[in-house]
Design a protein around this motif. Structure first.
Motif, PDB file in Angstrom:
ATOM      1  N   ASP A 278      47.249  32.547  37.313  1.00  0.00           N
ATOM      2  CA  ASP A 278      47.047  33.738  38.498  1.00  0.00           C
ATOM      3  C   ASP A 278      45.563  34.863  38.180  1.00  0.00           C
ATOM      4  OD1 ASP A 278      48.167  34.955  40.280  1.00  0.00           O
ATOM      5  OD2 ASP A 278      47.717  36.978  39.312  1.00  0.00           O
ATOM      6  N   ASP A 279      45.411  35.018  38.902  1.00  0.00           N
ATOM      7  CA  ASP A 279      43.814  35.888  38.515  1.00  0.00           C
ATOM      8  C   ASP A 279      43.972  36.402  38.619  1.00  0.00           C
ATOM      9  OD1 ASP A 279      40.573  36.039  38.253  1.00  0.00           O
ATOM     10  OD2 ASP A 279      40.601  35.631  40.057  1.00  0.00           O
ATOM     11  N   SER A 280      45.061  37.431  38.000  1.00  0.00           N
ATOM     12  CA  SER A 280      45.426  38.912  37.396  1.00  0.00           C
ATOM     13  C   SER A 280      44.682  39.526  36.648  1.00  0.00           C
ATOM     14  CB  SER A 280      46.496  39.517  38.410  1.00  0.00           C
ATOM     15  OG  SER A 280      47.263  39.347  38.976  1.00  0.00           O
ATOM     16  N   SER A 281      43.991  40.384  35.931  1.00  0.00           N
ATOM     17  CA  SER A 281      43.228  40.826  35.175  1.00  0.00           C
ATOM     18  C   SER A 281      44.134  42.160  35.262  1.00  0.00           C
ATOM     19  CB  SER A 281      41.377  40.883  35.673  1.00  0.00           C
ATOM     20  OG  SER A 281      41.803  39.645  35.538  1.00  0.00           O
ATOM     21  N   TYR A 282      43.563  43.111  33.524  1.00  0.00           N
ATOM     22  CA  TYR A 282      44.468  43.997  33.747  1.00  0.00           C
ATOM     23  C   TYR A 282      43.156  44.856  31.881  1.00  0.00           C
ATOM     24  CZ  TYR A 282      48.151  42.219  35.458  1.00  0.00           C
ATOM     25  OH  TYR A 282      49.343  41.229  36.115  1.00  0.00           O
TER      26      TYR A 282
ATOM     27  N   GLY B 175      45.498  38.182  29.792  1.00  0.00           N
ATOM     28  CA  GLY B 175      45.907  38.218  31.514  1.00  0.00           C
ATOM     29  C   GLY B 175      45.865  37.163  31.954  1.00  0.00           C
ATOM     30  N   GLU B 176      45.302  36.334  33.460  1.00  0.00           N
ATOM     31  CA  GLU B 176      45.066  35.621  34.076  1.00  0.00           C
ATOM     32  C   GLU B 176      46.401  34.463  33.622  1.00  0.00           C
ATOM     33  OE1 GLU B 176      41.213  34.186  34.319  1.00  0.00           O
ATOM     34  OE2 GLU B 176      40.647  36.359  35.433  1.00  0.00           O
ATOM     35  N   ARG B 177      47.630  34.096  33.323  1.00  0.00           N
ATOM     36  CA  ARG B 177      48.890  33.664  32.677  1.00  0.00           C
ATOM     37  C   ARG B 177      49.289  33.198  34.079  1.00  0.00           C
ATOM     38  NH1 ARG B 177      49.930  33.851  27.519  1.00  0.00           N
ATOM     39  NH2 ARG B 177      51.101  32.581  27.831  1.00  0.00           N
TER      40      ARG B 177
ATOM     41  N   LEU C  64      40.801  42.254  30.044  1.00  0.00           N
ATOM     42  CA  LEU C  64      41.618  40.864  30.066  1.00  0.00           C
ATOM     43  C   LEU C  64      40.614  40.176  31.376  1.00  0.00           C
ATOM     44  CD1 LEU C  64      44.217  41.290  28.101  1.00  0.00           C
ATOM     45  CD2 LEU C  64      42.782  40.154  27.216  1.00  0.00           C
ATOM     46  N   ASN C  65      40.081  39.268  31.053  1.00  0.00           N
ATOM     47  CA  ASN C  65      38.851  38.598  33.108  1.00  0.00           C
ATOM     48  C   ASN C  65      38.728  37.275  32.123  1.00  0.00           C
ATOM     49  OD1 ASN C  65      38.798  39.385  35.586  1.00  0.00           O
ATOM     50  ND2 ASN C  65      36.825  38.555  35.194  1.00  0.00           N
ATOM     51  N   GLN C  66      39.114  36.528  33.711  1.00  0.00           N
ATOM     52  CA  GLN C  66      38.023  35.154  32.894  1.00  0.00           C
ATOM     53  C   GLN C  66      37.911  34.457  34.099  1.00  0.00           C
ATOM     54  OE1 GLN C  66      40.338  31.922  31.036  1.00  0.00           O
ATOM     55  NE2 GLN C  66      38.597  31.267  30.216  1.00  0.00           N
ATOM     56  N   ALA C  67      37.943  35.221  35.661  1.00  0.00           N
ATOM     57  CA  ALA C  67      37.336  34.319  36.650  1.00  0.00           C
ATOM     58  C   ALA C  67      38.604  33.347  37.186  1.00  0.00           C
ATOM     59  CB  ALA C  67      35.817  34.101  36.772  1.00  0.00           C
ATOM     60  N   GLY C  68      39.871  33.591  36.463  1.00  0.00           N
ATOM     61  CA  GLY C  68      41.102  32.969  36.943  1.00  0.00           C
ATOM     62  C   GLY C  68      40.903  31.372  36.851  1.00  0.00           C
ATOM     63  N   GLN C  69      40.688  31.273  35.536  1.00  0.00           N
ATOM     64  CA  GLN C  69      40.300  29.499  35.025  1.00  0.00           C
ATOM     65  C   GLN C  69      41.983  29.561  34.849  1.00  0.00           C
ATOM     66  OE1 GLN C  69      37.844  28.070  33.833  1.00  0.00           O
ATOM     67  NE2 GLN C  69      36.896  29.200  35.393  1.00  0.00           N
TER      68      GLN C  69
HETATM   69 CA   LIG Z   1      40.566  37.932  36.661  1.00  0.00          CA
END
Ligand SMILES: [Ca+2]
Ligand SMILES: [Ca+2]
Ligand SMILES: [Ca+2]
Length: 213
Positions: free
Chosen positions: A165-169, A160-162, A72-77
């Protein structure tokens, strides 16, 4: 005397084995929870629908602590969150279930480990976790969420990134099973304790009556 003790011990062990063997294995209601089947990028397939992922996110055949898994990653959108979801069917209304899964931080240099960045949503019930909670020290961790079904089909969404925040999993081994309940005729520890207290109280009452007689 020793023979009697040994017999008692054997019977106790046999009893325990019988009790445990009656606990039924709970079926996982999640399709492809171990991601063995590939999930197409920002699309539907392999039991899941996923969206808002960037090129660093999506299905992977291996990486981190996992074999096949999903990132789960979206560059911190800020306005959207990378999401994977599945409509869970076959639920029994009013019954308790537990959702579990394995989680590991991806690209741990990004995001705040104390922010509520990981979400587990079932129907309209949302539970948010920090990276510290689901991936302590950015290592292999897990999550667990209990809920009571209010419909026979409910949408499970993992994000993720809720909250900006930019934390990805990395996620793997997603499971949704009926919560374990004590079997019929097996008293719960609480009711056993009440029963023991009752016996003790009865003993006191008998003793008191004897003394006053
Ligand atoms: Ca991220
Ligand atoms: Ca896997
Ligand atoms: Ca976001």
């Amino acid at each position: 005397m020793f023979k009697g003790l040994r017999l008692k011990a054997t019977l106790a062990v046999a009893g325990a084995v019988v009790l445990f063997s009656f606990a039924p294995a709970q079926a996982n209601l999640i399709v492809n929870g171990d991601f063995t089947t590939p999930v197409p990028f920002n699309s539907t397939g392999g039991g899941w629908t996923n969206f808002n992922n960037d090129g660093a996110g999506g299905w992977r055949s291996s990486g981190g602590s996992f074999d096949e898994h999903f990132i789960l990653n979206q560059a911190g959108q800020a306005g959207t969150d990378p999401t994977i979801q599945q409509l869970v069917t076959g639920l029994v209304i009013g019954t308790g279930y537990v959702i579990t899964g394995d989680v590991e931080s991806f690209a741990s240099g990004f995001g705040n480990p104390a922010a509520l960045s990981f979400g587990v949503e079932i129907g309209s019930m949302l539970t948010e976790f920090t990276r510290n909670q689901v991936s302590p020290g950015n290592g292999l961790g897990s999550f667990s969420v209990n809920f009571i079904a209010n419909a026979t089909s409910m949408l499970l969404a993992l994000t993720g990134e809720r909250n900006g925040d930019d934390s990805s999993y990395r996620i793997d081994n997603i499971s949704l099973v009926r919560a374990q309940q004590p079997g019929p005729g097996i008293p719960e520890p609480a009711s056993l304790a009440i029963f023991a207290l009752g016996l003790a109280g009865l003993g006191c009452a008998v003793r008191k009556r004897r003394r006053s007689a």
